[in-house]
Write an enzyme that holds these catalytic residues in place. Structure first.
Site, PDB file in Angstrom:
ATOM      1  NE  ARG A  93      -3.356   2.769   1.273  1.00 20.73           N
ATOM      2  CZ  ARG A  93      -4.574   3.021   2.115  1.00 20.73           C
ATOM      3  NH1 ARG A  93      -4.586   2.506   3.261  1.00 20.73           N
ATOM      4  NH2 ARG A  93      -4.141   4.167   2.363  1.00 20.73           N
ATOM      5  NE  ARG A 102      -7.433   3.791  -0.643  1.00 21.16           N
ATOM      6  CZ  ARG A 102      -7.809   4.461  -0.189  1.00 21.16           C
ATOM      7  NH1 ARG A 102      -8.399   3.955   1.244  1.00 21.16           N
ATOM      8  NH2 ARG A 102      -7.408   5.779  -0.195  1.00 21.16           N
ATOM      9  CG  ASP A 105      -7.920   2.124   3.158  1.00 18.16           C
ATOM     10  OD1 ASP A 105      -7.730   1.655   4.150  1.00 18.16           O
ATOM     11  OD2 ASP A 105      -9.278   2.305   2.718  1.00 18.16           O
ATOM     12  CG  ASP A 107     -10.678   1.865   7.272  1.00 15.83           C
ATOM     13  OD1 ASP A 107     -10.020   2.101   7.340  1.00 15.83           O
ATOM     14  OD2 ASP A 107     -11.191   2.047   5.693  1.00 15.83           O
TER      15      ASP A 107
END
Ligand code: ROI
Length: 170
Positions: A93, A102, A105, A107
């Site tokens: 990344r 990207r 990712d 989260d």
């Protein structure tokens, strides 16, 4: 001393959002599910379908593949965040610009019903309640009457979403 018969610490459920729009996104996300399952003190308990979504933010980037994972984990929120950043780095990344493309990712969307508001980490994830590419896969893993701390019922949040370019891809 607190009782801990298994000797493994408390295990809690955390929901993780996955997104990728570079270098074979479907493969990036599938590999990330396996890597989440391999984290210390952590098991992958459920995974949503993969969704194909139009980018939110700058439009001059490829479409995304999104999904959500439910983990059972003994990692506290910050160690979990650091472990997720380690996985992202393993996917090369690179942060070029805000809201840019990207490879991967990850989260923390939800963590054991906690509300966390620190400079390093905000839980529930601040954009969660407005993002179809998060709410639709999350709804696969949680009941409609599930309450997102501070945001309300999951089914109401899904119903309030604007129509979106989003579809399950498997
Ligand atoms: N857009 C979509 N569709 N999916 C994402 O995962 C995603 N992630 C982001 C931004 C750039 C906001 N847009 C996204 O971080």
């Amino acid at each position: 001393m607190e009782s801990d018969p298994g000797g493994c610490g408390a295990r809690r459920i955390a929901h993780i959002g996955l997104g990728s729009n570079l270098e074979s996104p479907v493969e990036q996300v599938r590999r990330a599910f396996d890597e989440l399952d391999a984290l210390p003190q952590t098991r992958l308990r459920a995974r949503s379908r993969l969704y194909h979504s139009r980018p939110m933010g700058p439009q001059d980037q490829p479409d995304y593949i999104n999904a959500v994972a439910a983990l059972e984990t003994g990692l506290d929120p910050l160690p979990l965040l650091q472990a997720l950043q380690g996985i992202e780095q393993g996917h090369h990344r690179v942060r070029r610009r805000r809201w840019g493309a990207r490879t991967l990712d990850l989260d923390i969307l939800l963590y054991a019903g906690l509300v966390i508001d620190t400079p390093e980490l905000q839980v529930p994830h601040p954009g969660l309640h407005q993002r179809g590419f998060v709410l639709h896969p999350l709804r696969e893993l949680l009941p409609g009457d599930f309450v997102i701390p501070g945001r309300g019922r999951l089914d109401a949040l899904v119903a309030a979403l604007p129509p979106q370019d989003l579809e399950p891809c498997r």
